[in-house]
Scaffold this motif. Structure first.
Motif, PDB file in Angstrom:
ATOM      1  N   ALA A   1      -3.894   6.848   3.365  1.00 53.01           N
ATOM      2  CA  ALA A   1      -2.935   5.787   3.646  1.00 53.01           C
ATOM      3  C   ALA A   1      -1.551   6.361   3.960  1.00 53.01           C
ATOM      4  O   ALA A   1      -0.838   5.858   4.829  1.00 53.01           O
ATOM      5  N   LEU A   2      -1.168   7.432   3.256  1.00 51.23           N
ATOM      6  CA  LEU A   2       0.120   8.065   3.531  1.00 51.23           C
ATOM      7  C   LEU A   2       0.121   8.723   4.903  1.00 51.23           C
ATOM      8  O   LEU A   2       1.130   8.713   5.614  1.00 51.23           O
ATOM      9  N   HIS A   3      -1.012   9.303   5.310  1.00 50.31           N
ATOM     10  CA  HIS A   3      -1.104   9.873   6.653  1.00 50.31           C
ATOM     11  C   HIS A   3      -0.940   8.773   7.714  1.00 50.31           C
ATOM     12  O   HIS A   3      -0.295   8.991   8.742  1.00 50.31           O
TER      13      HIS A   3
ATOM     14  N   PRO B   1       0.838  -1.200   0.000  1.00 51.57           N
ATOM     15  CA  PRO B   1       0.000   0.000   0.000  1.00 51.57           C
ATOM     16  C   PRO B   1       0.869   1.246   0.000  1.00 51.57           C
ATOM     17  O   PRO B   1       2.103   1.142   0.124  1.00 51.57           O
ATOM     18  N   PRO B   2       0.284   2.432  -0.163  1.00 49.70           N
ATOM     19  CA  PRO B   2       1.087   3.666  -0.164  1.00 49.70           C
ATOM     20  C   PRO B   2       2.061   3.717   1.014  1.00 49.70           C
ATOM     21  O   PRO B   2       1.690   3.403   2.144  1.00 49.70           O
ATOM     22  N   ARG B   3       3.296   4.121   0.718  1.00 54.16           N
ATOM     23  CA  ARG B   3       4.367   4.099   1.718  1.00 54.16           C
ATOM     24  C   ARG B   3       5.215   5.355   1.623  1.00 54.16           C
ATOM     25  O   ARG B   3       5.401   5.930   0.546  1.00 54.16           O
ATOM     26  N   LEU B   4       5.769   5.755   2.760  1.00 53.08           N
ATOM     27  CA  LEU B   4       6.775   6.811   2.831  1.00 53.08           C
ATOM     28  C   LEU B   4       8.136   6.147   2.969  1.00 53.08           C
ATOM     29  O   LEU B   4       8.351   5.353   3.883  1.00 53.08           O
TER      30      LEU B   4
ATOM     31  N   PRO C   1      -7.879  10.800  -2.482  1.00 52.45           N
ATOM     32  CA  PRO C   1      -8.130  10.889  -1.030  1.00 52.45           C
ATOM     33  C   PRO C   1      -7.769   9.596  -0.297  1.00 52.45           C
ATOM     34  O   PRO C   1      -7.206   9.637   0.807  1.00 52.45           O
ATOM     35  N   GLY C   2      -8.094   8.446  -0.907  1.00 51.20           N
ATOM     36  CA  GLY C   2      -7.779   7.186  -0.239  1.00 51.20           C
ATOM     37  C   GLY C   2      -6.283   6.970  -0.080  1.00 51.20           C
ATOM     38  O   GLY C   2      -5.819   6.553   0.985  1.00 51.20           O
ATOM     39  N   ASP C   3      -5.522   7.270  -1.130  1.00 53.50           N
ATOM     40  CA  ASP C   3      -4.073   7.126  -1.045  1.00 53.50           C
ATOM     41  C   ASP C   3      -3.482   8.153  -0.084  1.00 53.50           C
ATOM     42  O   ASP C   3      -2.524   7.861   0.647  1.00 53.50           O
ATOM     43  N   GLY C   4      -4.055   9.354  -0.060  1.00 54.67           N
ATOM     44  CA  GLY C   4      -3.595  10.373   0.879  1.00 54.67           C
ATOM     45  C   GLY C   4      -3.798   9.944   2.313  1.00 54.67           C
ATOM     46  O   GLY C   4      -2.925  10.146   3.173  1.00 54.67           O
TER      47      GLY C   4
ATOM     48  N   ALA D   1       7.307   9.450  -1.404  1.00 59.15           N
ATOM     49  CA  ALA D   1       6.090   8.685  -1.150  1.00 59.15           C
ATOM     50  C   ALA D   1       5.802   7.839  -2.375  1.00 59.15           C
ATOM     51  O   ALA D   1       5.896   8.317  -3.509  1.00 59.15           O
ATOM     52  N   LEU D   2       5.461   6.570  -2.152  1.00 59.31           N
ATOM     53  CA  LEU D   2       5.137   5.649  -3.241  1.00 59.31           C
ATOM     54  C   LEU D   2       3.650   5.319  -3.212  1.00 59.31           C
ATOM     55  O   LEU D   2       3.081   5.063  -2.141  1.00 59.31           O
ATOM     56  N   VAL D   3       3.051   5.299  -4.380  1.00 57.08           N
ATOM     57  CA  VAL D   3       1.693   4.802  -4.564  1.00 57.08           C
ATOM     58  C   VAL D   3       1.726   3.911  -5.794  1.00 57.08           C
ATOM     59  O   VAL D   3       2.175   4.332  -6.854  1.00 57.08           O
TER      60      VAL D   3
END
Length: 246
Positions: free
Chosen positions: A223-225, A153-156, A218-221, A191-193
């Motif tokens: 997940a990054l939060h 999933p989205p990652r920092l 919004p959903g990926d945002g 950040a990766l998506v």
């Protein structure tokens, strides 16, 4: 800094990490109390010299930074010496574990060795490697390697993350985005998506800020939060207010 000060600095750092993980501030204090210069880049060069000699390495996070540790205590005793051919094969094998499928040119860039040496290392693995179909230069993977898992999933990712190291081209990861790798070799945190870079991020004053390079859903945002909360936890910092710049 004189050669004598540099030698004394390395000795002090090596002795300090024998007591356990040491932050840069703690090492600076020990050096200054011993009269060893630390101003400007002096401390950095002392730590570099100690690292090159195999005396210290970066270890656990302490007070929000990677502390320095004793190499023998952290990694164990040094392995037996290898022949040149054995070392080339070991290097190629370990590179392909983390980066394969990849080509000899990728290995050469990652390790800072000649293309011929990289090819020799891969060839020395014999049946341990298999050619992977593709366009252009030959690409190899380890025989019997596990099937890669689905994209995360989205990652920092932090600065100098291995994902962005060791390739002749990063285009598949960063696309047309500029400034991920600076002209002086700094690799920014990203950040990766979907396995692709969509933003950079930074941590200043205890607050994490995400700087999009393209629209983020919004959903990926969200997940990054959520991953930002894990960054605070990993660094041992109180959870802050993560913002999206721009």
């Amino acid at each position: 800094m004189s050669p004598a000060d540099a030698e004394r600095g390395v000795e002090i750092v090596a002795a300090a990490v024998e007591d356990g993980p040491q932050t840069r501030a703690a090492l600076r204090g020990r050096l200054e109390r011993a009269g060893v210069p630390t101003a400007g880049q002096a401390l950095v060069h002392i730590l570099l010299a100690a690292s090159i000699r195999g005396l210290v390495a970066r270890g656990p996070m302490v007070e929000g930074e990677a502390a320095h540790v004793s190499v023998p205590k952290w990694l164990g005793p040094a392995p037996a010496a290898l022949s040149r051919d054995e070392a080339q094969a070991r290097l190629a094998q370990r590179y392909l574990v983390g980066h394969g499928p990849a080509g000899a040119a990728d290995l050469a860039k990652w390790a800072g060795i000649g293309l011929g040496e990289a090819r020799e290392g891969i060839a020395a693995l014999g049946s341990e490697v298999v050619a992977v179909p593709g366009d252009g230069d030959s690409v190899f993977g380890l025989a019997g390697a596990e099937v890669p898992p689905p994209l995360p999933p989205p990652r920092l990712l932090g600065p100098f993350d291995p994902l962005l190291l060791g390739w002749t081209s990063r285009r598949d990861l960063v696309g047309d985005h500029r400034g991920i790798v600076t002209t002086n070799g700094i690799i920014r945190p990203v950040a990766l998506v979907g396995g692709r870079v969509v933003a950079t991020w930074g941590l200043a004053g205890g607050a994490l800020s995400i700087r999009p390079l393209q629209p983020i859903s919004p959903g990926d945002g969200e997940a990054l939060h959520q991953d930002a909360a894990e960054v605070y936890r990993f660094l041992g910092l109180p959870a802050g207010n993560t913002t999206v710049a721009g």
